[in-house]
Design an enzyme around this catalytic site. Structure first.
Site, PDB file in Angstrom:
ATOM      1  N   GLY A  78     -12.084   1.463  40.139  1.00  0.00           N
ATOM      2  CA  GLY A  78     -12.180   0.277  40.960  1.00  0.00           C
ATOM      3  C   GLY A  78     -13.611  -0.170  40.990  1.00  0.00           C
ATOM      4  O   GLY A  78     -14.331   0.302  40.638  1.00  0.00           O
ATOM      5  N   PHE A  84     -14.415   7.907  45.834  1.00  0.00           N
ATOM      6  CA  PHE A  84     -15.035   7.757  44.598  1.00  0.00           C
ATOM      7  C   PHE A  84     -16.139   8.800  44.738  1.00  0.00           C
ATOM      8  O   PHE A  84     -16.722   8.954  45.517  1.00  0.00           O
ATOM      9  CB  PHE A  84     -15.430   6.330  44.014  1.00  0.00           C
ATOM     10  CG  PHE A  84     -14.646   5.781  42.849  1.00  0.00           C
ATOM     11  CD1 PHE A  84     -13.425   5.932  42.791  1.00  0.00           C
ATOM     12  CD2 PHE A  84     -15.577   5.886  41.421  1.00  0.00           C
ATOM     13  CE1 PHE A  84     -12.871   5.576  41.365  1.00  0.00           C
ATOM     14  CE2 PHE A  84     -14.997   5.454  40.410  1.00  0.00           C
ATOM     15  CZ  PHE A  84     -13.488   5.153  40.267  1.00  0.00           C
ATOM     16  N   GLN A 115     -25.508   7.457  31.076  1.00  0.00           N
ATOM     17  CA  GLN A 115     -24.464   8.221  31.803  1.00  0.00           C
ATOM     18  C   GLN A 115     -23.312   8.695  31.063  1.00  0.00           C
ATOM     19  O   GLN A 115     -22.630   8.188  30.183  1.00  0.00           O
ATOM     20  CB  GLN A 115     -23.675   7.219  32.907  1.00  0.00           C
ATOM     21  CG  GLN A 115     -22.557   7.833  33.768  1.00  0.00           C
ATOM     22  CD  GLN A 115     -22.335   7.043  35.002  1.00  0.00           C
ATOM     23  OE1 GLN A 115     -21.466   6.196  35.125  1.00  0.00           O
ATOM     24  NE2 GLN A 115     -22.828   7.435  36.081  1.00  0.00           N
ATOM     25  N   HIS A 145     -19.637  10.259  31.457  1.00  0.00           N
ATOM     26  CA  HIS A 145     -18.687  10.491  32.308  1.00  0.00           C
ATOM     27  C   HIS A 145     -18.224  11.908  31.989  1.00  0.00           C
ATOM     28  O   HIS A 145     -17.765  12.374  30.818  1.00  0.00           O
ATOM     29  CB  HIS A 145     -17.378   9.563  32.022  1.00  0.00           C
ATOM     30  CG  HIS A 145     -16.496   9.227  33.198  1.00  0.00           C
ATOM     31  ND1 HIS A 145     -15.563  10.212  33.426  1.00  0.00           N
ATOM     32  CD2 HIS A 145     -16.443   8.313  34.035  1.00  0.00           C
ATOM     33  CE1 HIS A 145     -14.971   9.840  34.293  1.00  0.00           C
ATOM     34  NE2 HIS A 145     -15.184   8.662  34.972  1.00  0.00           N
ATOM     35  N   LEU A 164     -11.362   7.244  28.286  1.00  0.00           N
ATOM     36  CA  LEU A 164     -11.823   7.868  29.793  1.00  0.00           C
ATOM     37  C   LEU A 164     -10.696   8.030  30.729  1.00  0.00           C
ATOM     38  O   LEU A 164      -9.476   7.377  30.611  1.00  0.00           O
ATOM     39  CB  LEU A 164     -12.625   6.424  30.311  1.00  0.00           C
ATOM     40  CG  LEU A 164     -12.632   6.611  31.895  1.00  0.00           C
ATOM     41  CD1 LEU A 164     -14.073   7.429  32.182  1.00  0.00           C
ATOM     42  CD2 LEU A 164     -13.431   5.251  32.184  1.00  0.00           C
ATOM     43  N   GLU A 171     -12.429   8.542  37.243  1.00  0.00           N
ATOM     44  CA  GLU A 171     -12.911   9.366  38.423  1.00  0.00           C
ATOM     45  C   GLU A 171     -11.893   9.501  39.400  1.00  0.00           C
ATOM     46  O   GLU A 171     -11.910  10.376  40.375  1.00  0.00           O
ATOM     47  CB  GLU A 171     -14.084   8.648  39.034  1.00  0.00           C
ATOM     48  CG  GLU A 171     -14.901   9.618  39.818  1.00  0.00           C
ATOM     49  CD  GLU A 171     -16.453   9.268  39.711  1.00  0.00           C
ATOM     50  OE1 GLU A 171     -17.075   9.199  38.753  1.00  0.00           O
ATOM     51  OE2 GLU A 171     -16.874   8.764  40.936  1.00  0.00           O
ATOM     52  N   ARG A 202     -21.699  11.745  38.796  1.00  0.00           N
ATOM     53  CA  ARG A 202     -21.227  11.863  37.303  1.00  0.00           C
ATOM     54  C   ARG A 202     -22.493  12.895  36.664  1.00  0.00           C
ATOM     55  O   ARG A 202     -22.202  13.631  35.917  1.00  0.00           O
ATOM     56  CB  ARG A 202     -20.964  10.636  36.636  1.00  0.00           C
ATOM     57  CG  ARG A 202     -19.755   9.954  37.335  1.00  0.00           C
ATOM     58  CD  ARG A 202     -19.526   8.640  36.586  1.00  0.00           C
ATOM     59  NE  ARG A 202     -18.478   8.147  37.141  1.00  0.00           N
ATOM     60  CZ  ARG A 202     -17.986   6.784  36.802  1.00  0.00           C
ATOM     61  NH1 ARG A 202     -18.801   5.834  35.991  1.00  0.00           N
ATOM     62  NH2 ARG A 202     -16.842   6.259  37.168  1.00  0.00           N
ATOM     63  N   HIS A 232     -20.753   6.933  28.397  1.00  0.00           N
ATOM     64  CA  HIS A 232     -19.995   6.045  29.088  1.00  0.00           C
ATOM     65  C   HIS A 232     -20.622   4.733  29.380  1.00  0.00           C
ATOM     66  O   HIS A 232     -20.148   3.793  29.643  1.00  0.00           O
ATOM     67  CB  HIS A 232     -19.529   6.829  30.444  1.00  0.00           C
ATOM     68  CG  HIS A 232     -18.516   5.835  31.237  1.00  0.00           C
ATOM     69  ND1 HIS A 232     -17.385   5.292  30.608  1.00  0.00           N
ATOM     70  CD2 HIS A 232     -18.467   5.623  32.637  1.00  0.00           C
ATOM     71  CE1 HIS A 232     -16.712   4.639  31.523  1.00  0.00           C
ATOM     72  NE2 HIS A 232     -17.390   4.686  32.800  1.00  0.00           N
ATOM     73  N   ARG A 259     -25.649   5.932  37.822  1.00  0.00           N
ATOM     74  CA  ARG A 259     -24.758   4.801  38.501  1.00  0.00           C
ATOM     75  C   ARG A 259     -23.675   5.554  39.221  1.00  0.00           C
ATOM     76  O   ARG A 259     -23.093   6.516  38.431  1.00  0.00           O
ATOM     77  CB  ARG A 259     -24.152   4.144  37.363  1.00  0.00           C
ATOM     78  CG  ARG A 259     -23.380   2.980  38.189  1.00  0.00           C
ATOM     79  CD  ARG A 259     -22.923   2.044  36.946  1.00  0.00           C
ATOM     80  NE  ARG A 259     -21.902   2.604  35.870  1.00  0.00           N
ATOM     81  CZ  ARG A 259     -20.679   2.829  36.339  1.00  0.00           C
ATOM     82  NH1 ARG A 259     -19.843   2.305  37.142  1.00  0.00           N
ATOM     83  NH2 ARG A 259     -19.903   3.515  35.177  1.00  0.00           N
ATOM     84  N   SER A 283     -17.641   2.909  40.215  1.00  0.00           N
ATOM     85  CA  SER A 283     -17.164   1.626  41.113  1.00  0.00           C
ATOM     86  C   SER A 283     -18.263   0.850  41.533  1.00  0.00           C
ATOM     87  O   SER A 283     -18.031  -0.230  42.205  1.00  0.00           O
ATOM     88  CB  SER A 283     -16.277   2.099  42.197  1.00  0.00           C
ATOM     89  OG  SER A 283     -17.035   2.589  43.174  1.00  0.00           O
ATOM     90  N   LEU A 288     -18.531  -2.498  38.330  1.00  0.00           N
ATOM     91  CA  LEU A 288     -17.727  -3.526  38.361  1.00  0.00           C
ATOM     92  C   LEU A 288     -18.065  -4.645  39.319  1.00  0.00           C
ATOM     93  O   LEU A 288     -18.001  -5.859  39.129  1.00  0.00           O
ATOM     94  CB  LEU A 288     -16.019  -3.364  38.749  1.00  0.00           C
ATOM     95  CG  LEU A 288     -15.447  -2.360  37.452  1.00  0.00           C
ATOM     96  CD1 LEU A 288     -13.882  -2.079  37.948  1.00  0.00           C
ATOM     97  CD2 LEU A 288     -15.074  -3.628  36.263  1.00  0.00           C
TER      98      LEU A 288
END
Lengths: 247, 130, 585
Positions: C52, C117, C231, C233, C243, C246, C288, C356, C391, C394, C397
């Site tokens: 998201g 999240f 990163q 994940h 993936l 999360e 993460r 990721h 990061r 979410s 995006l």
């Protein structure tokens, strides 16, 4: 981990060399859990770097890697080797011209997507400052399954009507139009009807149902098209038969 | 120009042999011939009936016999196939949303069968058979 | 060579590129917009994002809280003026998508629903089931079809930026299906070419994520910023790297080691919360970087589960029940069943950390402008310094939307009073670009294979530039990558056809990845501290005295890159402790 030799017959075509496509045989060591795309990648990496195909996400969402696998339109990233015995025949998606090897020309599909106005045409314009359009979960569920189309074009490769009448708008494009028509925020149905409720639109569909059988995302385009037919028919009755509607 | 996209031609008359699902589709489509033939036969029967009892009796005599029976059986089989295959796809064309979910397709198909049976009973009742 | 003239050329048609294109078209219908991408827009990797997009909309939440979560999540390496701008713009951008038809999940009253999240103190992640990126990308793509001024060049591979008198003035690109090279003269160029995860062997990233956009800018003299922050994940499928969002944890999934222990409590993210009742910003909803690092420690302790796909931990979602799983996580269920044969309704699914996202990228400021006049960048390929050293899920995006739009606005401003270009000079540059490709085609002394070099690169990255790093490993990686870049000059094309020659594009992509990998590794070697996603075994502490700065890696042709630093912008949040103890510490 278990490995086995897998035989593939892959349709090859290089327009700069070949007059017409021909099959090439490959034998490649594969892991049991691989998909056909993994086998193609193994060929390209270790056996034949000149083999060409499209792919990206390897999780059945980008829609790049559609091809005919044993005569069936499939996403090669979702066609598990364990589901095949013997030689696996891999060809470019049917009903589209072959650019090279497994790469097809997608122009026609892309043009058709655009023609159906696949975007929200607001029923009541609303400024951003006024917040979101309210849409209940029920209103969302009315169209959500039709919004899952990944534009992989498998339905076009399955549809005999599209093969016989290339002007047919086809399953995915009409489904997308229907998705917006069903959206409670939208008011553009009339504009889209002029494109989809036509001879080259939904009335070219004879309900073979193949589109829904091959759809990897269970979008059920055949359902969308039949619903468009029903709604268009009702439009016609309303226009011609209801009192006061005579023109 | 290096591009030369290759177009694979699809036969206009033999394409339906290309996949079992196309054959299934054609078997549904071909039922229209038999249903059309039966409609013509029915029209003829009505026309004969209006010409008087004798005419109708000779019409019935003309369509009696093993070949006619075979032909009519075929018509019935194809008509059933047509009805069943169409009933089975009705949930696609007429989905019923209840809240956030949809009524399972089986209900919609069953409703069609029920309506079919009811209408048939009504016709038979009206015709004095029952 | 055919020349195409545009006011703005956009490289990449994923979330950021499409958002920029729409913003340009809306601002002025007369602008000529060239949207150039090596894939059809809907194939872009934005489509793979699941969970998201974060934006403050619900009562009880605030922009300040989103700011604080983002800055601490990024271990204070974010530029705080950038974060302030971002959190302010985020809700409007998400609403804009809603107005364009994005099928966001809803509350019973019809308002937009939000979910939990990792690293976020409040529920503020808008979602469309677990296909949020897919729906965002398709909504943007479909909306872009409304605008006749957006002219798409699908399946064009961009080769070089064209510079003249210190400005970016256009680019060259090859039409993939004909092999024809075209020159694009443009007042401004926006690079939105995505990340570079494919330089690692085990990644959630699609095949197309090869750092092309980053390399374009880097070679044109723009530094790559904070590249060492990669990163991982924490929950990837162990065989394909796909993936598992999360949101699995946001909805209440828990992570277990081989003893069935929720091991995150042993790494400063406890105490344990009740399964199925996730508490924000602690345990499974930690950030993460911390979760992936905890996996590494479990691996060292021998607490992981041995599977046929390697060492894993278990993601257990059984207690969520079939109904909730089908409603909220349908894609996750489908992925785990089809690729692993595990139904998350009945069994825990083995997972392990997977590369990721690149926090680093093309150096940009809050206007999405690079130091090179006329060149703008947005999305994963850019480093606008929103994400800092790690990061939060979410945020990216939304970053696509906020800075895609901002890049468009900045580009419009920039071209307003732009002096005319020297077209002869540009044509000369374009011909150099073409000559580079011709040389590759006519090369006869090539001895290196693309796939061989690529394997050596990915092996090196996995071995030496993983979750934990040290001096010796990084030095080895720098040396190896330098050699690989030299050997790359002797790479041999196997396929010399002009039509859809993917061998050629893989060779070009490899060149981009090698440049990015070297920049990343050089940055990692120089940063002698541990911060966020960059963890050094030999420099285990965060060092704000020396490294509260962005690393800037400059391209120097065939030589080794040069590193310098730029200060982090601090407005109101001085560096502090990252606390994921759920308020217990």
């Amino acid at each position: 981990m278990n490995e086995r030799m897998v035989q593939l017959e892959v349709l090859r075509y290089d327009p700069q060399v070949d007059d017409e496509p021909h099959f090439q045989h490959y034998e490649v060591p594969c892991k049991e859990e691989w998909v056909v795309l993994d086998a193609l990648n193994a060929i390209k990496e270790s056996i034949d770097p000149t083999l060409n195909y499209r792919w990206s996400c390897h999780m059945a969402v980008c829609g790049s890697c559609g091809m005919m696998i044993n005569g069936e339109p499939r996403l090669s990233c979702h066609a598990f080797l364990r589901g095949f015995a013997g030689v696996i025949r891999v060809e470019p998606l049917a009903h589209f011209p072959i650019e090279r090897d497994l790469v097809t020309v997608a122009d026609d599909f892309i043009d058709k997507l655009k023609r159906v106005k696949p975007y929200l045409i607001p029923g009541e314009p609303r400024p951003i400052g006024a917040g979101e359009y309210l849409q209940t979960p029920a209103q969302l569920m009315k169209y959500r399954h039709f919004s899952m189309c990944i534009n992989c074009m498998l339905c076009y490769a399955a549809c005999p009507q599209y093969a016989l009448q290339p002007l047919f708008l086809g399953p995915a494009a009409i489904t997308l139009a229907h998705r917006y028509n069903l959206d409670s925020r939208d008011g553009g149905r009339e504009q889209r009807q002029q494109v989809i409720a036509t001879d080259e639109g939904v009335w070219e569909c004879s309900f073979v149902g193949a589109c829904s059988e091959v759809c990897p995302k269970a979008v059920d385009p055949a359902a969308a098209l039949q619903q468009v037919k029903v709604a268009s028919t009702l439009d016609w009755f309303r226009e011609h038969l209801l009192p006061g509607s005579a023109t | 120009m290096s591009r030369r996209p290759f177009v694979r031609l699809v036969s206009g008359t033999r394409w339906y042999f290309g996949h079992p699902r196309y054959l299934r589709y054609m078997s549904r489509e071909v039922t229209c011939i038999f249903i059309g033939a039966f409609a013509l036969l029915l029209l003829r029967a009505v026309e004969r009936l209006s010409a008087g009892q004798a005419a109708y009796a000779s019409f019935l005599a003309a369509i009696a016999g093993p070949w006619s029976a075979l032909g009519l059986s075929l018509v019935v089989i194809f008509a059933l196939h047509n009805a069943v295959s169409w009933f089975n796809v009705t949930p696609k064309a007429l989905p019923v949303q209840i809240g956030e979910g949809f009524l399972p397709g089986g209900f919609i198909v069953a409703a069609h069968y029920a309506a079919w049976i009811l209408v048939s009973l009504a016709v038979l009742l009206f015709a004095g058979v029952l | 060579m055919e020349t195409i003239v545009a006011d703005v050329a956009i490289v990449g048609a994923g979330g950021a590129g499409l958002r920029a294109a729409i913003a340009l078209a809306e601002a002025d219908p007369k602008l000529r917009i060239a949207l150039i991408s090596k894939v059809y827009p809907m194939r872009s990797h934005t489509c793979a994002a699941e969970g998201g997009a974060a934006g403050v909309i619900k009562p009880g939440d605030s922009l300040d809280m989103h700011f604080d979560d983002t800055v601490s999540g990024g271990d204070w390496l974010s530029d705080q003026d950038c974060v302030e701008y971002f959190v302010k713009e985020a809700p409007g951008e998400l609403l804009q998508l809603e107005h364009w038809g994005c099928p966001w999940n809803r509350e019973a009253d019809g308002s937009v629903a939000v979910r939990s999240f990792g690293g976020m103190k409040k529920q503020r992640t808008w979602f469309a089931a677990d296909k949020s990126g897919f729906h965002i990308l398709h909504t943007l793509f479909q909306t872009s079809l409304r605008f006749p001024s957006i002219v798409r060049f699908d399946e064009y591979y961009v080769l070089d930026l064209l510079l003249d008198e210190g400005r970016c003035r256009g680019l060259t690109a090859m039409e993939m299906r004909s092999g024809l090279i075209r020159q694009f003269n443009a007042g401004a160029v926006i690079v939105a070419g995505g990340g570079a995860g494919r330089m690692f062997p085990f990644t959630t990233n699609g095949a197309i994520k090869t750092g092309d956009g980053m390399a374009l800018a880097y070679r044109a003299g723009v530094p790559l910023k904070d590249m060492e922050f990669v990163q991982y994940h924490p929950t990837g499928l162990p065989n394909t790297g796909s993936l598992l969002t999360e949101a699995c944890r946001g909805e209440g999934g828990v992570l277990l080691n081989r003893n069935g222990r929720r091991y995150l409590q042993d790494y400063g993210m406890g105490p344990e919360t009740e399964p199925g009742k996730p508490q924000l910003k602690t345990m499974e909803l930690g950030p993460r970087d911390r979760l992936s690092q905890a996996y590494w420690h479990e691996l060292q302790k021998g607490n992981t589960v041995s599977t046929r796909w390697g060492e894993c931990v278990l993601l257990d979602m059984r207690h969520l029940g079939e109904r909730k799983i089908n409603e909220r996580l349908p894609l996750v269920r489908e992925l785990a069943i089809s690729y692993l044969g595990v139904d998350i309704v009945t069994d825990p699914v083995p997972v392990r950390p997977v590369v990721h996202y690149m926090m680093g990228g093309i150096a940009t400021d809050t206007r999405a402008a690079t130091p090179l006049p006329g060149l703008f960048a947005a999305g994963e390929c850019a480093c606008v310094s929103l994400n800092g050293a790690n990061r939060l899920g979410s945020n990216s995006l939304v970053e696509l939307l906020v800075f895609g739009k901002r890049a468009a606005g900045s580009a419009i401003e920039y071209i307003r009073d732009l002096p005319a270009a020297g077209t002869a000079a540009l044509t000369a540059r374009a011909q150099e670009s073409q000559a580079r490709i011709r040389e590759l085609f006519s090369r006869t002394d090539g001895i290196e294979s693309m796939s061989g070099l690529r394997r050596e690169m990915t092996d090196t990255m996995e071995k030496n530039v993983g979750i934990y790093r040290d001096q010796a490993g990084l030095q080895q990686a720098v040396d190896t990558l330098g050699q690989l870049r030299r050997r790359y000059r002797k790479v041999m094309l196997s396929d010399r056809s002009n039509v859809f020659n993917t061998d050629l594009f893989q060779v070009l992509e490899l060149g981009c990845m090698l440049d990015c990998a070297e920049a990343l590794t050089v940055g990692a070697l120089a940063r002698r501290e541990s911060r966020g996603a960059h963890q050094r075994l030999d420099w285990a502490k965060r060092d704000d005295d020396h490294y509260l700065r962005h690393s800037m890696v400059h391209y120097r042709g065939s030589g080794a890159p040069r590193v310098d630093y730029q200060d982090v912008v601090i407005t109101r949040s001085p560096p502090g402790l990252r606390d994921y103890s759920g308020g217990h510490q």
